[in-house]
Design a protein around this motif. Sequence first.
Motif, PDB file in Angstrom:
ATOM      1  N   ARG A  91       3.931  -4.695  11.863  1.00 52.34           N
ATOM      2  CA  ARG A  91       4.251  -6.102  12.115  1.00 52.34           C
ATOM      3  C   ARG A  91       3.384  -6.699  13.219  1.00 52.34           C
ATOM      4  O   ARG A  91       2.811  -7.771  13.069  1.00 52.34           O
ATOM      5  CB  ARG A  91       5.725  -6.213  12.483  1.00 52.34           C
TER       6      ARG A  91
ATOM      7  N   GLU B  91      -0.231  -7.067  12.169  1.00 48.38           N
ATOM      8  CA  GLU B  91      -0.482  -8.273  11.387  1.00 48.38           C
ATOM      9  C   GLU B  91      -0.556  -9.494  12.302  1.00 48.38           C
ATOM     10  O   GLU B  91      -1.392 -10.370  12.126  1.00 48.38           O
ATOM     11  CB  GLU B  91       0.633  -8.461  10.342  1.00 48.38           C
TER      12      GLU B  91
ATOM     13  N   TYR C 287       0.846  -1.172   0.000  1.00 51.09           N
ATOM     14  CA  TYR C 287       0.000   0.000   0.000  1.00 51.09           C
ATOM     15  C   TYR C 287       0.894   1.239   0.000  1.00 51.09           C
ATOM     16  O   TYR C 287       1.909   1.282   0.717  1.00 51.09           O
ATOM     17  CB  TYR C 287      -0.879  -0.019   1.251  1.00 51.09           C
TER      18      TYR C 287
ATOM     19  N   LYS D 125      10.145  -3.070   4.694  1.00 50.74           N
ATOM     20  CA  LYS D 125      11.434  -3.073   3.997  1.00 50.74           C
ATOM     21  C   LYS D 125      11.718  -4.443   3.374  1.00 50.74           C
ATOM     22  O   LYS D 125      12.017  -4.549   2.186  1.00 50.74           O
ATOM     23  CB  LYS D 125      12.559  -2.707   4.979  1.00 50.74           C
ATOM     24  N   THR D 126      11.578  -5.452   4.182  1.00 51.07           N
ATOM     25  CA  THR D 126      11.860  -6.792   3.671  1.00 51.07           C
ATOM     26  C   THR D 126      10.870  -7.176   2.584  1.00 51.07           C
ATOM     27  O   THR D 126      11.238  -7.736   1.549  1.00 51.07           O
ATOM     28  CB  THR D 126      11.784  -7.825   4.807  1.00 51.07           C
TER      29      THR D 126
ATOM     30  N   ARG E  88      -4.270 -11.592   3.654  1.00 52.58           N
ATOM     31  CA  ARG E  88      -3.173 -12.565   3.758  1.00 52.58           C
ATOM     32  C   ARG E  88      -3.381 -13.501   4.938  1.00 52.58           C
ATOM     33  O   ARG E  88      -3.181 -14.698   4.846  1.00 52.58           O
ATOM     34  CB  ARG E  88      -1.845 -11.833   3.894  1.00 52.58           C
TER      35      ARG E  88
HETATM   36  P1  ADP Z   1      10.589  -4.623   7.911  1.00 51.73           P
HETATM   37  O1  ADP Z   1      11.425  -5.431   7.032  1.00 51.73           O
HETATM   38  O2  ADP Z   1      10.571  -3.177   7.554  1.00 51.73           O
HETATM   39  O3  ADP Z   1      10.819  -4.821   9.345  1.00 51.73           O
HETATM   40  P2  ADP Z   1       8.497  -6.236   6.847  1.00 51.73           P
HETATM   41  O4  ADP Z   1       8.843  -6.089   5.429  1.00 51.73           O
HETATM   42  O5  ADP Z   1       8.851  -7.510   7.503  1.00 51.73           O
HETATM   43  O6  ADP Z   1       9.108  -5.070   7.673  1.00 51.73           O
HETATM   44  O7  ADP Z   1       6.980  -5.942   7.018  1.00 51.73           O
HETATM   45  C1  ADP Z   1       6.162  -6.505   7.992  1.00 51.73           C
HETATM   46  C2  ADP Z   1       4.847  -6.855   7.418  1.00 51.73           C
HETATM   47  O8  ADP Z   1       4.134  -5.693   7.094  1.00 51.73           O
HETATM   48  C3  ADP Z   1       4.974  -7.629   6.135  1.00 51.73           C
HETATM   49  O9  ADP Z   1       4.044  -8.657   6.138  1.00 51.73           O
HETATM   50  C4  ADP Z   1       4.615  -6.620   5.076  1.00 51.73           C
HETATM   51  O10 ADP Z   1       4.008  -7.229   3.967  1.00 51.73           O
HETATM   52  C5  ADP Z   1       3.661  -5.717   5.779  1.00 51.73           C
HETATM   53  N1  ADP Z   1       3.706  -4.388   5.223  1.00 51.73           N
HETATM   54  C6  ADP Z   1       4.519  -3.383   5.602  1.00 51.73           C
HETATM   55  N2  ADP Z   1       4.287  -2.288   4.882  1.00 51.73           N
HETATM   56  C7  ADP Z   1       3.293  -2.570   4.035  1.00 51.73           C
HETATM   57  C8  ADP Z   1       2.592  -1.831   3.012  1.00 51.73           C
HETATM   58  N3  ADP Z   1       2.869  -0.571   2.753  1.00 51.73           N
HETATM   59  N4  ADP Z   1       1.641  -2.459   2.330  1.00 51.73           N
HETATM   60  C9  ADP Z   1       1.354  -3.724   2.601  1.00 51.73           C
HETATM   61  N5  ADP Z   1       1.934  -4.463   3.536  1.00 51.73           N
HETATM   62  C10 ADP Z   1       2.900  -3.900   4.254  1.00 51.73           C
END
Ligand code: ADP
Length: 925
Positions: free
Chosen positions: A623, A626, A386, A442-443, A590
């Motif tokens: 996180r 979710e 998003y 980020k990931t 999801r």
């Molecule tokens: P980080 O690596 O920044 O710690 P992650 O990539 O693991 O965070 O993200 C955590 C969760 O949040 C993942 O499941 C990711 O898909 C979801 N998420 C984070 N930002 C968004 C976004 N803008 N749109 C959809 N899902 C997101």
Amino acid sequence: MPPSEEHKQPFDPSATLRTGRLRTEPESEEQGSDSPTDVAPQTALVPSTQEDKVLEGKGMANEGLADIPSELAILPLRSVVVYPLTALPLTVGRPRSIRLIDDAVLGKRVIGLVAAKDQEQDDSGPDDVYQVGTAALVHRLRKAPDGTVILLVQGLERIKIREFTQTEPYLTARVEVAPDFVEDTVEVEALMRNIVELFRRLVALVPHIPDELIMLALHVDDPRQLAYAIATYMRMDLDDAQEILEIDEVTEKLRKLTIILNRELEVLELGKKIQAEAQTEMTKVQREYFLREQLKAIKKELGEEDEQTMEAEELRQKIEEAGMPEEAEKEARRELDRLSKLPTAAAEYSVIRTYLDWLVNLPWSKSTEDNLDIARARRVLDEDHYDLDDIKERIMEYLAVRKLRLERKNDEGEEEKEPVDYIRSEREGVILCFIGPPGTGKTSLGRSIARALGRKFVRQSLGGVRDEAEIRGHRRTYIGALPGRIIQALRRVESKNPIFMLDEIDKVGQDWRGDPSSALLEVLDPEQNRDFRDHYLDVPFDLSQVMFITTGNILDTIPPPLRDRMEILRLSGYTEEEKIKIAQQYLIPRQIRENSLRPEEIEFNKGAIRKVIRDYTREAGVRNLERELGSICRKVATKVAEGLSPEPVEGLSPEVPPDGSTGSPQRPDEGPVEGPRPEPAEGPVEGPRPEPAEGLRPEVASLTAEGQEGVKTLITEEKAAEFLGKPKYFFEAAERTEIPGVATAVAWTPTGGDILFIEATKMPGGKGFTLTGQLGDVMKESAQAALSYVRSKAEELGIDVDFFEKNDIHLHVPAGSIPKDGPSAGVTMATALASLLLDKPVRADVGMTGEITLRGQVLPVGGIKEKILAAHRVGLKTVILPQRNEPDLDDVPEEVKKEMTFILADKVDQVFTAALADRRESETS
Ligand code: ADP
């Protein structure tokens, strides 16, 4: 040639044979010698026979003495002693010696033979020769072509030189015959037998001595003859040889010989032992080798190749298929070669085996083809995330440039090889670096990029890496050495062009084990990583096709040289509205999928999502959100699986059975702490249990067909509370700021910003100021400055001037996950102190940030956006910030701005005015 060497000659078997013939036709025997000495010996054993009238018998050897003139020509001998009763071939080369022989042959043929003392001296005079020698009969044999004369001498008797009578043309002397004393005693007999036995052993040890010599020795029964015969054949020093001649008593001669023989035997036996040992060692190895070869041959014949050969063959094939660059392949083949020569049990074998395993399993030439369909890539990014428009835009740019470059390269063909930019060679990869709080995607962005490009994705965390070897591996010489994390990840992902995500690059350490960041530089730098050399592999691996993306929470701790190589993309926390959207569009679908629910079986209303965000998570990212949503989904899934849909059907009041949410054991209140916590499902969490018969409300029972799938569960605020238990977060500020002396600071943290309460208290005392809460130096100074400012303004503010004389002040910053250093809590500390001294509480809904000076100015600080988002998250309505931070408000999302008030201050007084306003007034306004 040393004298001892000369004595080897007697063992020549042909010499013995010659002796036999000598007596019948002495003149015809030819003798030759290459010895460069003037008179070189060639010996033959002459057993005593009746024919030899010269010397006979036992007792005093006086017979035939008349044949020895009293004046004799003296021939000095080098390296040899001629004994009575023995015959020796000699070579004579020097003119004076030849003359002597010539004269002797013309006369009585008897000459005196004496050994020269000095082996090296050419022309021996009277003083250079021993005084005891042997009178001998000369047989001239022949002249060799080189002028030397070969002759045979036969020892007659011992002589002692009395005086030299002439020195030219050769030596002559007056001599006295000196026969040996022979005793016929048992001792002599014993000595003789012993010597024969020793000699027999000696002959057995020296392969080239013919056995006939023993026979000869056995048949000699004259002790004198035995002594001289054996002395002639023995290896001994010239001094010893001369001594044997000089000793008068034959018994003594035999004793001396026994000693020499024993010593010689000892040496020979020891030598033989050494030789034998070496031999057995050799034969053992040879035998094993031979057997092993045979075994191999047998196995081959049976069609059973041995394991080692099979393994080597397999590896050989893998090396061929791996598509390694030349250097690596060469190294691999070399190691394989070594491997096949080692026994499998050798420690080295498994080391090489493991190494080869690594080499052949690396993706040297395995890669995926990029999908450069830009429109599709955009779709994929939107599908997965998003908003995040800026970042998506940057990723699109990256892909577009890549696509163009590839297309144009293909169009222009190969001819244009000249690099356009000489300074910087073409860059394969830009290194993107995502910086932001946890859970901001980020990931998952990295995964999305991989999906969009059709590349494989691999992740490696760098958190806590302190050792260079973790990046670059350990040298193979270390036991248990392995390649570094980069190579390990590449082997796992089996592609040489994956999207490689290096997480937590801001947490790379550095200590005595080396600096991992320099190794990382080499990995990331497109100029260097074309031949990245892992210590373990020790051959270059091309990393230039890898697309590296790094992530971290903060930028400051990334070593500057690394930071320079990367393109920083910042992700800040999400607002509540954004989180709701992300939850609705991404997280909930999801979680429904992952928990095997069907979309028609569960629905979250907006209120519920907001409640989860506000009361159960407090984070910049999503996180935990979710996780909590997943927890709810799991509970619903359990119901469905049990065949019991929980009761709520739209329109029904979701009455929670009172014992359902409050009666069961409560999760301990974890307080407003961010971070992972145990999954609610695992804890002693209450939740709707299968409807017990007595708790079943009739109207629900009628509407939910028991066990029927596909009945929708609507998650409302109440339902969420029921599933998730007691709220983990609440609006704390109201409670904390009830009493004067507590102010709310908004702070920036690596996880996205938070609030903290600064407390001040007073007690009767004298002028003391205590600061607690593990503060950094900057913050301590800031506190001092705040106090000094408040004191200096005491009168203006209406504080009793005596106050500071009579009271101690204590300022405390409670523990928490917030790093407590930096100047930005200055205004908050001043406000807490003012609140305490004026006895006026701080407004509950106000948070503040800003540095102060002693003169009461408010200076700008960083992290405004994160701070405001954090304030918004916890429910503050007003944020006081430095005037000069006004431009930063542009970054703050509109929806947040709409809901909040910002007070811009450039003087601390303004902060006081805003923060210490009458509570009631502020609450009603
Ligand atoms: P980080 O690596 O920044 O710690 P992650 O990539 O693991 O965070 O993200 C955590 C969760 O949040 C993942 O499941 C990711 O898909 C979801 N998420 C984070 N930002 C968004 C976004 N803008 N749109 C959809 N899902 C997101």
